[in-house]
Write a protein that holds these residues in place. Structure first.
Motif, mmCIF file in Angstrom:
data_model
loop_
_atom_site.group_PDB
_atom_site.id
_atom_site.type_symbol
_atom_site.label_atom_id
_atom_site.label_comp_id
_atom_site.label_asym_id
_atom_site.label_seq_id
_atom_site.Cartn_x
_atom_site.Cartn_y
_atom_site.Cartn_z
ATOM 1 N N VAL A 53 76.093 -63.742 117.762
ATOM 2 C CA VAL A 53 75.609 -62.988 118.955
ATOM 3 C C VAL A 53 73.686 -61.953 118.763
ATOM 4 O O VAL A 53 73.126 -61.950 119.288
ATOM 5 C CB VAL A 53 76.113 -62.130 119.741
ATOM 6 C CG1 VAL A 53 77.723 -62.354 119.618
ATOM 7 C CG2 VAL A 53 76.424 -60.773 118.482
ATOM 8 N N ASN A 54 73.660 -62.852 117.720
ATOM 9 C CA ASN A 54 72.257 -61.627 116.875
ATOM 10 C C ASN A 54 71.349 -63.231 116.106
ATOM 11 O O ASN A 54 70.758 -62.278 115.267
ATOM 12 C CB ASN A 54 71.822 -61.233 115.429
ATOM 13 C CG ASN A 54 73.237 -59.873 116.545
ATOM 14 O OD1 ASN A 54 72.452 -59.112 117.411
ATOM 15 N ND2 ASN A 54 74.462 -59.353 115.613
ATOM 16 N N GLN A 55 71.253 -64.052 116.576
ATOM 17 C CA GLN A 55 70.048 -64.863 116.274
ATOM 18 C C GLN A 55 69.787 -66.175 117.154
ATOM 19 O O GLN A 55 70.951 -66.304 118.605
ATOM 20 C CB GLN A 55 70.678 -66.271 115.011
ATOM 21 C CG GLN A 55 72.392 -66.653 116.280
ATOM 22 C CD GLN A 55 71.976 -67.689 117.231
ATOM 23 O OE1 GLN A 55 71.198 -69.005 115.992
ATOM 24 N NE2 GLN A 55 73.190 -68.017 118.317
ATOM 25 N N PHE B 167 63.900 -69.104 113.469
ATOM 26 C CA PHE B 167 64.873 -68.294 113.863
ATOM 27 C C PHE B 167 64.546 -66.354 113.828
ATOM 28 O O PHE B 167 64.191 -65.896 112.635
ATOM 29 C CB PHE B 167 66.282 -68.985 113.578
ATOM 30 C CG PHE B 167 66.661 -70.194 113.846
ATOM 31 C CD1 PHE B 167 67.809 -70.487 115.488
ATOM 32 C CD2 PHE B 167 66.221 -71.394 112.718
ATOM 33 C CE1 PHE B 167 68.056 -71.239 115.391
ATOM 34 C CE2 PHE B 167 67.133 -72.294 113.371
ATOM 35 C CZ PHE B 167 67.769 -72.284 114.530
ATOM 36 N N GLY B 168 64.762 -65.954 114.801
ATOM 37 C CA GLY B 168 65.549 -64.458 114.904
ATOM 38 C C GLY B 168 65.988 -64.365 114.095
ATOM 39 O O GLY B 168 67.565 -64.177 114.927
ATOM 40 N N VAL B 169 67.122 -63.902 113.095
ATOM 41 C CA VAL B 169 68.283 -62.636 112.369
ATOM 42 C C VAL B 169 68.166 -61.814 112.898
ATOM 43 O O VAL B 169 67.304 -61.049 111.899
ATOM 44 C CB VAL B 169 68.913 -63.429 111.813
ATOM 45 C CG1 VAL B 169 70.279 -62.593 111.395
ATOM 46 C CG2 VAL B 169 68.951 -65.372 111.697
ATOM 47 N N TRP B 170 68.687 -61.126 113.822
ATOM 48 C CA TRP B 170 68.627 -59.628 113.974
ATOM 49 C C TRP B 170 70.015 -58.118 112.312
ATOM 50 O O TRP B 170 70.826 -59.182 113.141
ATOM 51 C CB TRP B 170 69.203 -58.719 114.866
ATOM 52 C CG TRP B 170 69.018 -57.064 114.863
ATOM 53 C CD1 TRP B 170 70.502 -56.368 115.482
ATOM 54 C CD2 TRP B 170 68.065 -56.680 115.220
ATOM 55 N NE1 TRP B 170 70.064 -54.839 115.819
ATOM 56 C CE2 TRP B 170 68.738 -54.951 115.862
ATOM 57 C CE3 TRP B 170 66.509 -56.438 115.326
ATOM 58 C CZ2 TRP B 170 67.918 -54.425 115.876
ATOM 59 C CZ3 TRP B 170 65.770 -55.995 115.086
ATOM 60 C CH2 TRP B 170 65.497 -53.822 115.546
ATOM 61 N N ILE B 171 69.330 -58.264 111.988
ATOM 62 C CA ILE B 171 70.074 -57.375 111.076
ATOM 63 C C ILE B 171 70.391 -56.153 111.067
ATOM 64 O O ILE B 171 69.612 -55.502 110.446
ATOM 65 C CB ILE B 171 69.986 -57.657 109.750
ATOM 66 C CG1 ILE B 171 69.987 -59.432 109.220
ATOM 67 C CG2 ILE B 171 71.702 -57.121 107.851
ATOM 68 C CD1 ILE B 171 71.884 -60.089 109.449
ATOM 69 N N GLY C 182 66.807 -51.544 114.046
ATOM 70 C CA GLY C 182 67.742 -52.974 112.650
ATOM 71 C C GLY C 182 66.196 -53.603 112.153
ATOM 72 O O GLY C 182 65.200 -52.821 112.231
ATOM 73 N N VAL C 183 67.007 -54.648 111.133
ATOM 74 C CA VAL C 183 65.097 -55.681 110.836
ATOM 75 C C VAL C 183 65.773 -56.973 111.677
ATOM 76 O O VAL C 183 66.921 -57.756 111.548
ATOM 77 C CB VAL C 183 65.044 -55.817 109.687
ATOM 78 C CG1 VAL C 183 63.982 -56.282 108.768
ATOM 79 C CG2 VAL C 183 65.345 -54.211 109.072
ATOM 80 N N ASP D 273 68.340 -61.366 123.771
ATOM 81 C CA ASP D 273 68.359 -59.684 124.285
ATOM 82 C C ASP D 273 69.370 -59.492 122.831
ATOM 83 O O ASP D 273 70.224 -60.047 122.254
ATOM 84 C CB ASP D 273 68.859 -59.035 125.454
ATOM 85 C CG ASP D 273 70.309 -59.692 125.833
ATOM 86 O OD1 ASP D 273 70.346 -61.273 125.044
ATOM 87 O OD2 ASP D 273 71.628 -59.043 126.071
ATOM 88 N N ILE D 274 68.829 -57.836 121.660
ATOM 89 C CA ILE D 274 69.729 -57.786 121.428
ATOM 90 C C ILE D 274 70.183 -56.682 122.089
ATOM 91 O O ILE D 274 70.011 -55.184 121.772
ATOM 92 C CB ILE D 274 68.639 -56.910 120.065
ATOM 93 C CG1 ILE D 274 67.806 -58.030 119.853
ATOM 94 C CG2 ILE D 274 69.898 -56.052 118.844
ATOM 95 C CD1 ILE D 274 66.805 -57.713 118.435
#
Length: 321
Positions: free
Chosen positions: A49-51, A61-65, A115-116, A188-189
């Protein structure tokens, strides 16, 4: 006549009776069946759910960590791999049974207080939706064109092995320019109240968005696909006046932008950061309002045709819209 029969037989062998297209449009409710895992060094992270896919050339790609240990693993890794699956991997072996695999290189990042966002670009990809010989024959017969090599096709198939939801973008610059158009390079994050949009540089409305720094993103039912697709030209031409739209509109709470009267919810987004990622510009923002207008129904998503073929073979195909 014989050639026609042979061609029909080859088509049935390759794709069955289905019309071939680049993307299949499907309706999906709250639950997406696919899972996505990111390998960073020795750590395997569930990023389902975070890509998001945010740019096409190169495919980005964006990946939220958010987790500190996962961020440390991302910082220390020199290679990254994303696995697209239909199930949770056994014993952490994400490669076994994967539908598609993307090998990635680090491009950039956005550090935020919550986050990043790591931006990773595809360097190589592998697809397993159909046998290798069949994939190449489908490419040769239906997809081959000057600007689309088999390697580029594989990268797109990989990215769209996870359903990419289509949303409606609303943007207003004064009373004269009311833009309403669909997009699927966005996300959306949810846990952090952030929003991402990948806008092509050739999009005529992009510079206005950069200047105004306000955007509204709406969710809508998949049944409105014919209506929303007709709005697709609105980001590359002067938009129609409100009176020329084939539906009514309502104004949003904070910005006063116009959204179609049939949307189910909307988020008003304030742009915080802007970053060039190649063919697209990344707009990174936070939402200042989140309004629910109607109960949620299955939403419109894009998956690649190769992925649709695999799901149909497994008896797990999403309903086509």
């Amino acid at each position: 006549m014989i050639k026609k029969i042979l061609n029909a037989g080859l088509r049935r062998l390759l794709v069955g009776q289905t019309d071939v297209r680049e993307f299949s449009t499907v309706g999906i409710g709250d639950t997406v069946g696919e899972k996505v895992y990111l390998q960073a060094g020795n750590l395997l992270i569930d990023v389902t759910v975070n890509q998001w896919m945010l740019g096409l050339e190169p495919l980005t790609f964006g990946v939220w960590i958010e987790d500190a240990s996962q961020r440390a693993a991302m910082d220390q890794a020199s290679r990254y791999t994303i696995y697209f699956r239909r199930s949770v991997p056994e014993r952490g072996e994400a490669a076994r049974g994967a539908l598609a695999v993307a090998e990635l290189v680090y491009f950039d990042r956005i550090d935020d207080e919550r986050g990043v966002l790591f931006l990773l670009q595809i360097s190589n990809s592998h697809i397993h939706h159909v046998d290798g010989w069949r994939a190449k024959m489908i490419y040769q017969r239906f997809y081959r064109k000057p600007n689309l090599s088999f390697e580029k096709l594989k990268a797109v198939v990989t990215a769209y092995s996870y359903p990419r939801r289509v949303r409606v973008i609303s943007f207003q610059d004064g009373s004269e320019y009311n833009y309403i158009f669909p997009m699927d390079l966005l996300g959306d994050i949810r846990q952090s109240g952030r929003y991402l949009l990948g806008m092509r540089h050739s999009n005529q409305v992009l510079q206005r968005m950069v200047d105004v720094k306000k955007i509204v993103v709406s969710e809508f039912s998949a049944e409105y696909k014919p209506v929303i697709y007709k709005l697709g030209r609105n980001h590359s031409a002067n938009p129609p006046s409100l009176g020329e739209l084939p539906f009514g509109v309502v104004q949003t709470r904070e910005f006063g932008f116009f959204v179609p009267e049939w949307v189910e919810s909307y988020k008003e987004v304030k742009v915080l950061r802007i970053l060039d990622i190649g063919s697209h510009m990344l707009l990174f923002g936070e939402w200042v309002s989140d309004e629910v207008l109607k109960p949620a129904t299955p939403r419109l998503h894009h998956i690649h045709f190769f992925h649709f073929l695999q799901l149909r073979k497994r008896g797990e195909a999403y309903p086509l819209v």
